[in-house]
Design a protein around this motif. Structure first.
Motif: not given
Length: 433
Positions: A73-74, A79-80, A84-85, A116-120
Motif C-alpha cells: 500500500s505504501l 508510485l501514485s 503526474h510528476d 497496465y500500470t506501466m502504460l499509465e
C-alpha cells in the motif's frame, strides 16, 4: 500522512537534514534495514527543504524496499504520487522487479495489474516484462486463460511476443493437457516471424509423449532434424522412454543409433533406457548388443546397466550368461544389490545347477554382501538334496573383512532353525530330551 510510530522511531535517533544532498539521502535510505524508517526519511527530507528534489536512484531504492517487505500500500501510494510528476521517468526494470515481487508473494492479479500500470506511466512494456508476467500467471492453473488473453492483446500496446513468450504458454497448455492449443501456438510462430528453438520442440514432444502420442513426437523430431536443429539429450530421453513404453523397440534402437550422427552423443541414461526396454520385453540378447555399443562409443556401463541386464537374462532363464555379466560387473568394482545375487542363485538352483549357485554365493560373500535368508534357503535346500559336503565348501570360503558376517550368520541360523522345526526326526529327538 506519515504514521506517528514512524516519527517515534526517528526521534529516538535524531537525523539532521540540514544541507543534505540527494546523494547523501540516497545513501541514508539505502542503508536502512527498516523500510518504514527509510520511508519516513524520504518524506522528512522533502519537508525540511521545500525545493529539495530526490534522485531517481532514491525513489527506485525506496519502492523496492517497500515492495520486498510487502508494504504494497505504501509502495503504491509512492508510485501514485509520481504518476503526474514529469521530473522523473520510471524505467521498465523497476516494474520488472515489482512484477517479480508480486509473483513471489503469490499475487498474480497484482502482477497483471502492474503491467497496465506501466502504460499509465507511459512506460512501454518489453517482451521481458511480458514473459515474467506470463510465468507468474501460468504457475496457477486458473490463470492460464487470462495469461493467454494477455498474450493475444499485447500487440496493441506495441509489445511483440518472442520465442520465450510462446514457450511459456505452450508449456502451460501441454501440462494442462490442451495439446491442440499448444500446437496452434507452435504453428503461429512461423506466421509471426518467430523462430522456434530447441526448447519449443522439446516442450511439444514432452506433451505428446505424456499423451502417449509417440508417433507424432517422432515426426516432430524428424521435422526438427530436417530444419537443421540439433536435439538435446532431454529430447532424446523423452522420445526413447516413450518408444520403449509403447514397445516400439526397433524404432527406439534406430533413434539411439542415429543420435551421434545427428550431433548428440548418447549418454548413460539413453543407453540404460533402451536396455531396460529390451529386458522388459524378454529381449535380453538385444540388450547385450546395446551394452556392447556403449563400450564402442566410449560410454561406460554403470551399475544400473549391468543390474538391468542380469535381471533381464535371468527372467529368460539365461543364467550362465547372467552369471558372466555378474562376474564382469564385480570385476569392474561394482557392488550388485542383494536382490541381483538372489535372483541368479534362485534361478540356478531352480534348474539344478547347484555348483554354479554355490559359486555365486561364494562370490557374494567375498564381495562383502550378506546373503538373505531366502538365498540361504534356496542353496542349502538344494545342497542337502545332493551332497552335504558342498555346503561345508561354501562356508569355508575366505570371506572378505568387510562382509556383514553377523547378518549372514543370523540369516543362515534362521534358515537352519526353520528347517529343524519342520523336520519330524528333529522334533522327536527334542521330545525325548
Amino acid at each position: 500522512m506519515i504514521p506517528s510510530h514512524f516519527t517515534k522511531t526517528l526521534n529516538s535517533k535524531p537525523i539532521r537534514f540540514f544541507h543534505s544532498s540527494p546523494s547523501r539521502i540516497h545513501k541514508l535510505i539505502a542503508s536502512q534495514s527498516d523500510p518504514l524508517v527509510a520511508y519516513e526519511i524520504f518524506h522528512l527530507s522533502s519537508k525540511t527543504h521545500p525545493n529539495f528534489l530526490h534522485s531517481y536512484s532514491t525513489i527506485h531504492t525506496l519502492i523496492l524496499k517497500l515492495a520486498r517487505s510487502r508494504h504494497f500500500s505504501l509502495m503504491n501510494s509512492l508510485l501514485s504520487s509520481l504518476k503526474h510528476d514529469r521530473r522523473y521517468t520510471l524505467t521498465p526494470s523497476l516494474f520488472t522487479h515489482i512484477i517479480r515481487i508480486y509473483g513471489q508473494a503469490n499475487s498474480p492479479e497484482k502482477a497483471l495489474k502492474t503491467f497496465y500500470t506501466m502504460l499509465e506511466f507511459d512506460v512501454k512494456p518489453r517482451p521481458k516484462q511480458l514473459n515474467v508476467i506470463l510465468e507468474i500467471l501460468v504457475s496457477e492453473r486458473r490463470y492460464i486463460r487470462p495469461a493467454f488473453e494477455l498474450f493475444k492483446s499485447v500487440n496493441r500496446y506495441g509489445v511483440c511476443p518472442n520465442v520465450e513468450s510462446y514457450n511459456v504458454l505452450m508449456r502451460a497448455f501441454c501440462l494442462n493437457g490442451d495439446l491442440s492449443v499448444a500446437y496452434q501456438l507452435f504453428g503461429e510462430m512461423s506466421k509471426r516471424d518467430v523462430m522456434p528453438n530447441v526448447e519449443s520442440y522439446r516442450i511439444l514432444m514432452q506433451g505428446l509423449c505424456r499423451k502417449s502420442q509417440v508417433n507424432r513426437a517422432v515426426e516432430l523430431l524428424e521435422d526438427m532434424l530436417n530444419k537443421g536443429f540439433v536435439p538435446d539429450g532431454l529430447i532424446y530421453t523423452t522420445v526413447l522412454n516413450s518408444l520403449c513404453r509403447k514397445k516400439k523397440l526397433r524404432e527406439a534402437y534406430k533413434v539411439l543409433c542415429r543420435m551421434k550422427v545427428k550431433g548428440c552423443d548418447p549418454d548413460i541414461v539413453h543407453y540404460n533406457t533402451v536396455i531396460l526396454g529390451f529386458c522388459r520385453e524378454n529381449r535380453a540378447h538385444d540388450a547385450c548388443k546395446v551394452l556392447e555399443d556403449m563400450d564402442a562409443n566410449g560410454c561406460l556401463p554403470n551399475l544400473v546397466s549391468y543390474q538391468t541386464l542380469v535381471g533381464g537374462l535371468c527372467s529368460q532363464g539365461l543364467y550362465d550368461e547372467a552369471k558372466s555379466y555378474l562376474d564382469l560387473m564385480v570385476s569392474k568394482g561394482f557392488s550388485p544389490h542383494v536382490s541381483v545375487w538372489h535372483v541368479l542363485v534362485n534361478g540356478l538352483c531352480g534348474v539344478g545347477k547347484v555348483d554354479a549357485a554355490c559359486s555365486v554365493m561364494e562370490g557374494m560373500l567375498k564381495s562383502g554382501e550378506a546373503p538373505h535368508v531366502n538365498t540361504w534357503m534356496d542353496v542349502i535346500s538344494r545342497i542337502c538334496e545332493v551332497e552335504i559336503g558342498r555346503l561345508e565348501e561354501v562356508l569355508k570360503v575366505e570371506i572378505a573383512p568387510y562382509t556383514r558376517i553377523i547378518d549372514a550368520g543370523v540369516d543362515l541360523q534362521e534358515y537352519l532353525a526353520k528347517k529343524g522345526r519342520a523336520n519330524a526326526k528333529f522334533k522327536s529327538r527334542r521330545e525325548k530330551v
